[in-house]
Enzyme design. Structure first.
Site, PDB file in Angstrom:
ATOM      1  N   LYS A 205       0.845  -1.200   0.000  1.00 51.46           N
ATOM      2  CA  LYS A 205       0.000   0.000   0.000  1.00 51.46           C
ATOM      3  C   LYS A 205       0.880   1.250   0.000  1.00 51.46           C
ATOM      4  O   LYS A 205       0.686   2.161  -0.782  1.00 51.46           O
ATOM      5  CB  LYS A 205      -0.918  -0.035   1.232  1.00 51.46           C
ATOM      6  CG  LYS A 205      -1.794   1.171   1.383  1.00 51.46           C
ATOM      7  CD  LYS A 205      -2.780   1.015   2.540  1.00 51.46           C
ATOM      8  CE  LYS A 205      -3.456   2.356   2.792  1.00 51.46           C
ATOM      9  NZ  LYS A 205      -4.411   2.306   3.893  1.00 51.46           N
ATOM     10  N   GLU A 211      10.462  -4.708   4.699  1.00 52.32           N
ATOM     11  CA  GLU A 211      10.567  -6.112   4.270  1.00 52.32           C
ATOM     12  C   GLU A 211      10.285  -6.241   2.778  1.00 52.32           C
ATOM     13  O   GLU A 211      11.018  -6.909   2.034  1.00 52.32           O
ATOM     14  CB  GLU A 211       9.555  -6.980   5.034  1.00 52.32           C
ATOM     15  CG  GLU A 211       9.836  -7.134   6.508  1.00 52.32           C
ATOM     16  CD  GLU A 211       9.112  -6.088   7.356  1.00 52.32           C
ATOM     17  OE1 GLU A 211       8.893  -4.948   6.875  1.00 52.32           O
ATOM     18  OE2 GLU A 211       8.794  -6.399   8.508  1.00 52.32           O
ATOM     19  N   GLY A 265      -4.903  -1.885   4.959  1.00 55.90           N
ATOM     20  CA  GLY A 265      -4.104  -3.022   4.476  1.00 55.90           C
ATOM     21  C   GLY A 265      -4.783  -4.360   4.698  1.00 55.90           C
ATOM     22  O   GLY A 265      -4.861  -5.204   3.811  1.00 55.90           O
ATOM     23  N   ARG A 266      -5.317  -4.554   5.912  1.00 52.63           N
ATOM     24  CA  ARG A 266      -5.919  -5.863   6.235  1.00 52.63           C
ATOM     25  C   ARG A 266      -7.291  -6.048   5.612  1.00 52.63           C
ATOM     26  O   ARG A 266      -7.907  -7.105   5.762  1.00 52.63           O
ATOM     27  CB  ARG A 266      -5.946  -6.057   7.757  1.00 52.63           C
ATOM     28  CG  ARG A 266      -6.554  -4.891   8.531  1.00 52.63           C
ATOM     29  CD  ARG A 266      -6.164  -4.958  10.011  1.00 52.63           C
ATOM     30  NE  ARG A 266      -6.666  -3.828  10.795  1.00 52.63           N
ATOM     31  CZ  ARG A 266      -6.013  -2.676  10.957  1.00 52.63           C
ATOM     32  NH1 ARG A 266      -4.863  -2.473  10.352  1.00 52.63           N
ATOM     33  NH2 ARG A 266      -6.518  -1.721  11.716  1.00 52.63           N
ATOM     34  N   GLU A 351      -4.980  -6.714  14.684  1.00 52.12           N
ATOM     35  CA  GLU A 351      -4.480  -5.389  14.316  1.00 52.12           C
ATOM     36  C   GLU A 351      -5.618  -4.371  14.404  1.00 52.12           C
ATOM     37  O   GLU A 351      -5.395  -3.191  14.649  1.00 52.12           O
ATOM     38  CB  GLU A 351      -3.868  -5.416  12.895  1.00 52.12           C
ATOM     39  CG  GLU A 351      -2.931  -4.249  12.627  1.00 52.12           C
ATOM     40  CD  GLU A 351      -2.034  -4.448  11.397  1.00 52.12           C
ATOM     41  OE1 GLU A 351      -0.872  -4.871  11.536  1.00 52.12           O
ATOM     42  OE2 GLU A 351      -2.512  -4.171  10.285  1.00 52.12           O
ATOM     43  N   HIS A 382      -5.080 -33.456  17.124  1.00 53.53           N
ATOM     44  CA  HIS A 382      -3.953 -34.280  17.562  1.00 53.53           C
ATOM     45  C   HIS A 382      -2.817 -33.418  18.092  1.00 53.53           C
ATOM     46  O   HIS A 382      -1.682 -33.880  18.206  1.00 53.53           O
ATOM     47  CB  HIS A 382      -3.484 -35.161  16.399  1.00 53.53           C
ATOM     48  CG  HIS A 382      -4.583 -36.081  15.936  1.00 53.53           C
ATOM     49  ND1 HIS A 382      -4.787 -37.320  16.484  1.00 53.53           N
ATOM     50  CD2 HIS A 382      -5.569 -35.897  15.027  1.00 53.53           C
ATOM     51  CE1 HIS A 382      -5.849 -37.883  15.908  1.00 53.53           C
ATOM     52  NE2 HIS A 382      -6.334 -37.030  15.020  1.00 53.53           N
ATOM     53  N   LYS A 510       9.032  -0.922  14.385  1.00 51.58           N
ATOM     54  CA  LYS A 510       9.626  -0.563  13.084  1.00 51.58           C
ATOM     55  C   LYS A 510      10.704   0.498  13.285  1.00 51.58           C
ATOM     56  O   LYS A 510      11.798   0.421  12.719  1.00 51.58           O
ATOM     57  CB  LYS A 510       8.564   0.025  12.142  1.00 51.58           C
ATOM     58  CG  LYS A 510       7.605  -0.977  11.548  1.00 51.58           C
ATOM     59  CD  LYS A 510       6.703  -0.258  10.538  1.00 51.58           C
ATOM     60  CE  LYS A 510       5.507  -1.105  10.145  1.00 51.58           C
ATOM     61  NZ  LYS A 510       4.544  -0.395   9.318  1.00 51.58           N
TER      62      LYS A 510
HETATM   63  O1  F6P Z   1       3.034  -3.237   9.823  1.00 49.10           O
HETATM   64  C1  F6P Z   1       1.674  -3.188   9.686  1.00 49.10           C
HETATM   65  C2  F6P Z   1       1.243  -2.831   8.293  1.00 49.10           C
HETATM   66  O2  F6P Z   1       1.167  -1.463   8.158  1.00 49.10           O
HETATM   67  C3  F6P Z   1      -0.079  -3.499   7.992  1.00 49.10           C
HETATM   68  O3  F6P Z   1      -1.148  -2.803   8.479  1.00 49.10           O
HETATM   69  C4  F6P Z   1      -0.009  -3.603   6.517  1.00 49.10           C
HETATM   70  O4  F6P Z   1      -0.948  -4.505   6.029  1.00 49.10           O
HETATM   71  C5  F6P Z   1       1.414  -4.048   6.334  1.00 49.10           C
HETATM   72  O5  F6P Z   1       2.123  -3.319   7.301  1.00 49.10           O
HETATM   73  C6  F6P Z   1       2.007  -3.851   4.973  1.00 49.10           C
HETATM   74  O6  F6P Z   1       1.966  -2.519   4.582  1.00 49.10           O
HETATM   75  P1  F6P Z   1       2.172  -2.108   3.067  1.00 49.10           P
HETATM   76  O7  F6P Z   1       1.084  -2.714   2.277  1.00 49.10           O
HETATM   77  O8  F6P Z   1       2.127  -0.607   3.063  1.00 49.10           O
HETATM   78  O9  F6P Z   1       3.508  -2.623   2.630  1.00 49.10           O
END
Ligand code: F6P
Length: 547
Positions: A205, A211, A265-266, A351, A382, A510
């Site tokens: 987003k 990452e 995002g979620r 979240e 199990h 972060k």
């Molecule tokens: O770290 C949390 C977050 O902001 C989530 O809410 C989001 O889905 C994810 O990181 C990834 O964010 P982006 O889509 O901006 O890379």
């Protein structure tokens, strides 16, 4: 919590003294047709909520709680595009992304639907071009693999849905997901792939997430090193709200699929973030997925609270959390292809509702979101079901199962279903000590052995569950299920008077990781750090030194 809601919650607590002490055995004995009054059908989806520690009066009081929390008004505020994500100054309009009625949704005086439909059309063209081999790699190869690089909401929803809808792949490319900054994730994924036949989707987003940008950079280098720098354009596309950053990364904006800051995002699997799913299952199936979610939206918008599936699930969740004091919530799909469903719901729920202050910024003096977890059945049986049956914590669980199997493999599906129903039966009714003693006596055990064994073999029962049954796990059903849980989370957030749409709690970690990176990677000055962190970094660096 709103004062009227607090009153309603306190009344529920008083009412609990009558009802919650009653065992589920007694509830079912008192009303042998209990299922009839405590289940709800929506098309082929059925919710059985009869195995909760509730009475009809509990439901009326939970409905009163929803009314007292102004749920009506809050729901309208969400669907109509008011700025309900107050701490980020944003609307919350994932429902517009699947608004198949095309009813106008106005933001800043403008209907967002033409833009939503425009991106959807572009996604459809791109997905079908990739699936049919009209869009190829730089050497003209059909894409055999699509690798989505993203994390959190830019990974979990699509990864879960791609796995859930595997049977719809047909002869389309295989879609894989890389999220973790641990280089093992990207390396192990690429080890099997041919760069000439691989398409990368960079899903973020913000297009700034560390990452994702790290994995995207390494994937780009892999393509450039093997196929040449000029090949990058043909092997990358982007899904983002930040089209400037997409360009700066070197992806042509013609291959960038946008969305808007009013998509959390979620909640973004319905947006361009759903492109890997559209490629995996084909565009018509992706539209069916949106249709299913829209159907749940319409139900949530129009059904009275007591006949409203997400509202009932949310309200019973509040009863379990705030009245019975239960701390976690299990999600157990008896559906192997929903193996990532609980992981998606973890982000969606934790979240969203893992919050400690109200919308007004006051600390809450009641519990908010529970810990959400789960695994598919029968595997969980199990592993951790021992604790569910006889542990000291009571974990309310949702069980999910399809009526129709995809695979006609002997009697696998009947066995799966029998296990699913048996678990909810055992959790609800248990086995009394008298029953255990009678069983052991019938098996010929001596009285002393019966005395020793009986406590271990007794099941207290009275452990609440919901069961969701659907005909089969098709795109529309999956859309309905995800939307059902999204609205469940929303309703609980309204009752708790919290902002379900921000996530400030992820920021501190972060920021600290960025500050620590030069210390860990380059041995920069560690003076301002605490002794534990200094010690760990020093040990990490000494252990990682060659030789
Ligand atoms: O770290 C949390 C977050 O902001 C989530 O809410 C989001 O889905 C994810 O990181 C990834 O964010 P982006 O889509 O901006 O890379």
């Amino acid at each position: 919590m709103k004062p009227a809601a607090r009153v309603a919650l306190n009344e529920l607590r008083a009412h609990a003294e009558d009802v919650a002490g009653m065992h589920l055995r007694e509830h079912f004995a008192a009303d042998p047709a209990r299922f009839d009054s405590f289940h709800l059908d929506l098309g082929d989806l059925t919710l059985d909520y009869s195995k909760n520690r509730i009475s009809r009066e509990t439901i009326s009081r939970l409905v009163a709680l929803c009314t007292a929390a102004d749920l009506d008004e809050r729901r309208e505020a969400m669907f109509s595009g008011q700025t309900i994500n107050s701490t980020e100054g944003r609307e919350v309009l994932h429902t517009a992304l699947r608004n198949r009625s095309n009813r106008p949704v106005i933001v800043d005086g403008e209907d967002v639907m033409p833009a939503v439909n425009g991106v959807l059309e572009g996604m459809g063209r791109f997905a079908e071009d990739v699936r049919r081999g009209r869009l190829t790699g730089v050497k003209g190869d059909r894409f055999s693999h699509v690798v989505n690089i993203g994390i959190g909401g830019s990974d979990l929803g699509p990864a879960m849905a791609v796995a859930a809808l595997t049977p719809y792949r047909g002869d389309g490319p295989k879609v894989l997901f890389v999220s973790n900054v641990d280089g093992a994730h990207l390396s192990d994924t690429l080890a099997e792939l041919d760069p000439a036949k691989t398409l990368f989707l960079i899903a973020s987003k913000t297009f700034t997430t560390s990452e994702t940008m790290t994995n995207a950079g390494s994937a780009r280098a892999w393509v450039a090193d093997t196929l040449g720098e000029d090949a990058v354009g043909a092997h990358f596309a982007a899904l983002s709200t930040n089209l400037e950053a997409v360009s700066a990364f070197g992806i042509d904006t013609a291959r960038a699929f946008g969305f808007w800051d009013w998509v959390g995002g979620r909640y973004s699997v319905w947006s361009a973030i759903g492109l890997p799913l559209a490629i995996s299952i084909g565009f018509d199936n992706f539209l069916a997925f949106l249709d299913g979610a829209h159907r749940m939206d319409e139900h949530f918008r129009t059904a009275p609270w007591a006949e409203n599936m997400p509202v009932l699930m949310a309200a019973i969740g509040v009863w379990n959390r705030n009245v019975l004091g239960l701390t976690s919530h299990g999600v157990m799909p008896y559906d192997q292809r929903l193996s990532r469903f609980a992981a998606h719901l973890q982000q969606l729920d934790m979240e969203s509702n893992g919050k400690r202050v109200t919308l007004a910024g006051e600390p809450v003096d009641y519990q908010t979101g529970p810990v959400v977890w789960g695994e598919p059945g029968t595997n969980g049986q199990h592993a951790f079901f021992q604790l569910l049956h006889q542990g000291t914590d009571i974990v309310p669980c949702d069980f999910l199962i399809a009526a129709e199997p995809r695979e006609q493999l002997a009697d696998h599906h009947a066995k799966l279903a029998a296990n699913c129903f048996a678990q909810t039966e055992a959790l609800a009714f248990g086995k009394t000590e008298d029953e255990v003693r009678a069983e052991l006596a019938a098996a010929g055990l001596e009285p002393a052995d019966i005395d020793a064994l009986a406590p271990h073999k007794t099941f207290p029962g009275n452990r609440p569950t919901n069961t969701l049954i659907y005909r089969c796990l098709d795109p529309a059903t999956l859309g309905m299920l995800i939307a059902l849980y999204e609205h469940r989370v929303f309703v609980q957030g309204v009752i708790w008077d919290i902002n379900s749409f921000d996530q400030w709690g992820v920021e501190l970690g972060k920021a600290l990781a960025s500050r620590l990176l030069p210390v860990v990677r380059d041995g920069a000055d560690a003076e301002a750090l605490d002794s534990s962190t200094i010690g760990l970094v020093a040990r990490f660096r000494s252990l990682s030194e060659p030789g």
